[in-house]
Design a protein around this motif. Structure first.
Motif, PDB file in Angstrom:
ATOM      1  N   VAL A   1      56.926  44.675  79.759  1.00  0.00           N
ATOM      2  CA  VAL A   1      57.654  45.765  80.397  1.00  0.00           C
ATOM      3  C   VAL A   1      56.700  46.637  81.206  1.00  0.00           C
ATOM      4  O   VAL A   1      56.974  46.991  82.358  1.00  0.00           O
ATOM      5  CB  VAL A   1      58.373  46.619  79.330  1.00  0.00           C
ATOM      6  N   THR A   2      55.558  46.967  80.607  1.00  0.00           N
ATOM      7  CA  THR A   2      54.581  47.822  81.271  1.00  0.00           C
ATOM      8  C   THR A   2      54.035  47.177  82.538  1.00  0.00           C
ATOM      9  O   THR A   2      53.979  47.798  83.608  1.00  0.00           O
ATOM     10  CB  THR A   2      53.410  48.130  80.311  1.00  0.00           C
ATOM     11  N   GLU A   3      53.633  45.916  82.415  1.00  0.00           N
ATOM     12  CA  GLU A   3      53.025  45.226  83.566  1.00  0.00           C
ATOM     13  C   GLU A   3      54.032  45.063  84.705  1.00  0.00           C
ATOM     14  O   GLU A   3      53.681  45.228  85.880  1.00  0.00           O
ATOM     15  CB  GLU A   3      52.495  43.863  83.115  1.00  0.00           C
ATOM     16  N   ARG A   4      55.286  44.730  84.383  1.00  0.00           N
ATOM     17  CA  ARG A   4      56.284  44.580  85.430  1.00  0.00           C
ATOM     18  C   ARG A   4      56.585  45.929  86.091  1.00  0.00           C
ATOM     19  O   ARG A   4      56.772  46.001  87.315  1.00  0.00           O
ATOM     20  CB  ARG A   4      57.560  43.976  84.847  1.00  0.00           C
ATOM     21  N   ALA A   5      56.629  46.995  85.294  1.00  0.00           N
ATOM     22  CA  ALA A   5      56.897  48.318  85.856  1.00  0.00           C
ATOM     23  C   ALA A   5      55.775  48.728  86.808  1.00  0.00           C
ATOM     24  O   ALA A   5      56.036  49.246  87.895  1.00  0.00           O
ATOM     25  CB  ALA A   5      57.055  49.345  84.735  1.00  0.00           C
ATOM     26  N   ILE A   6      54.522  48.498  86.411  1.00  0.00           N
ATOM     27  CA  ILE A   6      53.389  48.841  87.270  1.00  0.00           C
ATOM     28  C   ILE A   6      53.443  48.018  88.554  1.00  0.00           C
ATOM     29  O   ILE A   6      53.186  48.531  89.655  1.00  0.00           O
ATOM     30  CB  ILE A   6      52.059  48.603  86.531  1.00  0.00           C
ATOM     31  N   ARG A   7      53.798  46.757  88.422  1.00  0.00           N
ATOM     32  CA  ARG A   7      53.923  45.906  89.609  1.00  0.00           C
ATOM     33  C   ARG A   7      54.986  46.448  90.561  1.00  0.00           C
ATOM     34  O   ARG A   7      54.762  46.554  91.776  1.00  0.00           O
ATOM     35  CB  ARG A   7      54.276  44.482  89.174  1.00  0.00           C
ATOM     36  N   ARG A   8      56.135  46.818  90.017  1.00  0.00           N
ATOM     37  CA  ARG A   8      57.226  47.312  90.858  1.00  0.00           C
ATOM     38  C   ARG A   8      56.859  48.630  91.523  1.00  0.00           C
ATOM     39  O   ARG A   8      57.131  48.851  92.709  1.00  0.00           O
ATOM     40  CB  ARG A   8      58.484  47.483  90.003  1.00  0.00           C
ATOM     41  N   ILE A   9      56.276  49.553  90.735  1.00  0.00           N
ATOM     42  CA  ILE A   9      55.908  50.861  91.283  1.00  0.00           C
ATOM     43  C   ILE A   9      54.855  50.700  92.366  1.00  0.00           C
ATOM     44  O   ILE A   9      54.937  51.321  93.436  1.00  0.00           O
ATOM     45  CB  ILE A   9      55.402  51.786  90.161  1.00  0.00           C
TER      46      ILE A   9
END
Length: 622
Positions: free
Chosen positions: A105-113
């Motif tokens: 969840v964290t890695e995907r959120a950072i990627r999206r942001i």
């Protein structure tokens, strides 16, 4: 002084708002978050239960030693020790499962942001990018992404579970041991948290000062390295080193203040913990001596306090780091909040010119090959500037109410002394800026009413200052149409008269041109720009001093290529060398943002005005 890339944001208005910005990215994975939170709760339950097992072990050992029942010593305590080990193992396993679930969840959120910020930076207007400092901007983005990572992980996995554990432990102490144990624990926790928040708030400004100094030093270093040749030309190595050292000195002083404030914070927290632990153990020891509590109870209370203050001490660190992370991502989210000065209107239309411009060309096709422009009708784009005025600053107008037309298929040149506003016309045509007054239309479509993407799709440019990517020659040319075939790229290279140059290179098309194309000469870079524009295959061509870096021989070769590509297309040429535009259908002479003369080459010579003087001056200097 070199300015920062953008204004500082106010902490109070932006800090906690960051959570609202992050939450939508987290909630895309509700099931994963739910499972991670379940593991978190199970971890804390097991963690709180652990001291009870330790109490039972101690009480059993104490009873066995007192009663001299050695047989029980072998069975009951060992079973409890085994249970103690299993609970400790379950704590670790639940924590690992939690981290694994939430990591995605964290890695995907950072990627999206990060992707959103990257897209937003490209959506911002030219004025922002002209004023930015690349070094400071890159460092702010780097700190912002790492800050988001820390913020999401530790807020969820440390602050929330620690607060949950505090509630559970205080409740257990109150129910099992009375009000004083619960009161001392709760009071010490409240004082600890209050002091941590107060001291952290005070030192946040030192974190911000250190970040500002860090960005400034990084900006200065990158700015100096990007201008390496200029530094060498003027032998200013020592000057640059001193300027960089001054920035590092500011960073050093900020870090010293940061460290001293951290010492005060840690010292105060340690004092609170020491007093609380001493008071709790003194009270427990008194109860044991009075026979009200067992030795196991004393060990349990000690274990609870150690278990509570260890994460609480870490909570202080986490809170400090979260505040630091929020300070780090101020500018990061400030970028997303920044609005471009040039935006598409709601429901903006697509620029409709017909033809196949902007789609690239296929070297084997007769319908859209730049090599076969005679077979294609590009006479579909006319440009009209109507009473256009523009100023970068209100007190300094650049363009003053000019009007002219570029009819479909015509070649119109704009000439004039430096500062007359020639290149500004190109920026306005590309809509890097909106006009202050008047309109610019293409085929009777106001460019302010169509999407910027569709507008720029149909316009190709060979700029005066060509900047290339630090990539191969082939990829730099293919950038004009990333989906173009290799044959199409090679054909564009041939039309730009780059083939002989590339053949002379040991690595040929795979030659890496260096950062901003510094390994190539000015003329070579402009040929790459011409090849790139040929590959784009637009309906409208703009040449902004396209041959300014070429010698006479190369200039003639490039002019031949330009004339081939521009045949039957609408072309706007910004020129300094008048010899390159004598065949233009119309020549516009500008001075101080106004049109002073207009006509073809012969007509302007006959006027014996400003153009004639410029022509005579350039001819006499040959």
């Amino acid at each position: 002084m070199r300015r920062s890339s953008y204004p500082e944001q106010e902490v109070s208005t932006l800090n906690w708002h960051a959570f609202k910005l992050i939450l939508p990215y987290l909630f895309e994975y509700k099931k994963r978050i739910a499972l991670a939170m379940l593991c978190l709760i199970l971890t804390k339950i097991a963690s709180v239960y652990l001291p009870f097992i330790l109490k039972d072990i101690v009480d059993t050992l104490d009873a066995n030693n007192t009663d001299k029942q050695k047989s029980a010593l072998v069975i009951v305590p060992l079973a409890l020790v085994g249970a103690y080990g299993m609970v400790r193992l379950s704590i670790v396993l639940f924590a690992e499962i939690r981290d694994t679930l939430f990591g995605r969840v964290t890695e995907r959120a950072i990627r999206r942001i990060s992707l959103n910020v990257f897209r937003h930076l490209h959506a911002l207007d030219l004025d922002f990018h002209l004023n930015r400092q690349t070094g400071g901007l890159s460092r702010d983005i780097e700190r912002g992404t790492s800050g988001i990572n820390f913020l999401m992980r530790f807020m969820v996995f440390n602050i929330v579970p620690t607060l949950l554990e505090i509630v559970m432990v205080v409740t257990i102490l109150f129910v099992k041991y009375g009000i004083w144990f619960a009161a001392i624990t709760l009071a010490s926790i409240v004082i600890y948290i209050a002091y941590s928040i107060f001291a952290t708030e005070l030192r946040t400004r030192f974190v911000r000062e250190a970040n500002k100094a860090d960005s400034s030093s990084n900006t200065r270093a990158i700015d100096s390295l990007l201008n390496y040749e200029t530094v060498k030309y003027f032998t200013n190595e020592d000057f640059e080193a001193k300027a960089y050292d001054q920035q590092l000195s500011n960073w050093e002083q900020a870090k010293i203040k940061n460290r001293l404030s951290l010492f005060a914070l840690n010292g105060g927290q340690a004092l609170i913990i020491a007093i609380a632990m001493t008071a709790m153990l003194a009270l427990a020891a008194d109860k044991v001596a009075a026979g009200v509590m067992t030795l196991g109870d004393f060990v349990l209370i000690n274990a609870f306090m150690m278990q509570l203050f260890m994460p609480l001490n870490f909570l202080g660190f986490v809170y400090r780091e979260i505040k630091g992370s929020l300070a780090n991502i101020e500018n990061f989210f400030g970028l997303l909040a920044k609005k471009p000065k040039v935006e598409d209107i709601d429901n903006a239309l697509e620029l409709n010119l017909g033809g196949q411009g902007g789609a690239g060309f296929d070297a084997k096709s007769k319908t859209n090959s730049a090599a076969d422009v005679d077979n294609v009708d590009f006479n579909t784009a006319s440009i009209v500037f109507q009473d256009v005025s523009f100023a970068y600053h209100e007190k300094r107008p650049i363009i003053k109410g000019i009007s002219f037309a570029v009819n479909a298929g015509e070649k119109v040149a704009v000439v004039g002394h430096s500062g007359s506003g020639k290149s500004t016309l190109v920026k306005l045509l590309f809509r890097f800026y909106d006009v202050s007054a008047g309109t610019i239309t293409i085929n009777n479509q106001d460019i302010s009413q169509v999407s910027q993407h569709s507008l720029r799709t149909h316009i190709g440019i060979v700029p005066q200052d060509t900047v290339l990517f630090n990539d191969s020659l082939f990829n730099n040319v293919q950038y004009g149409c990333p989906t173009a075939s290799k044959d199409a790229v090679l054909k564009a290279i041939e039309l730009a008269h780059l083939s002989d140059f590339i053949a002379s290179l040991p690595e040929g098309l795979e030659t890496v041109v260096g950062e901003r194309g510094l390994k190539l000469s000015g003329g070579e870079k402009q040929r790459v720009a011409i090849a790139r524009t040929i590959l784009k295959n637009p309906l409208i061509l703009v040449f902004d001093e396209a041959t300014s870096s070429l010698d006479s021989h190369s200039e003639q070769a490039i002019l031949t290529a330009i004339n081939e590509v521009a045949k039957s297309r609408t072309s706007l040429v910004i020129a300094h060398r008048l010899s390159t535009i004598v065949d233009s259908d119309n020549i516009i002479v500008m001075s101080h943002g106004e049109i002073v003369e207009q006509g073809n080459h012969q007509q302007l010579l006959a006027l014996d005005g400003q153009y004639s003087k410029m022509w005579q001056l350039q001819q006499s200097s040959k």
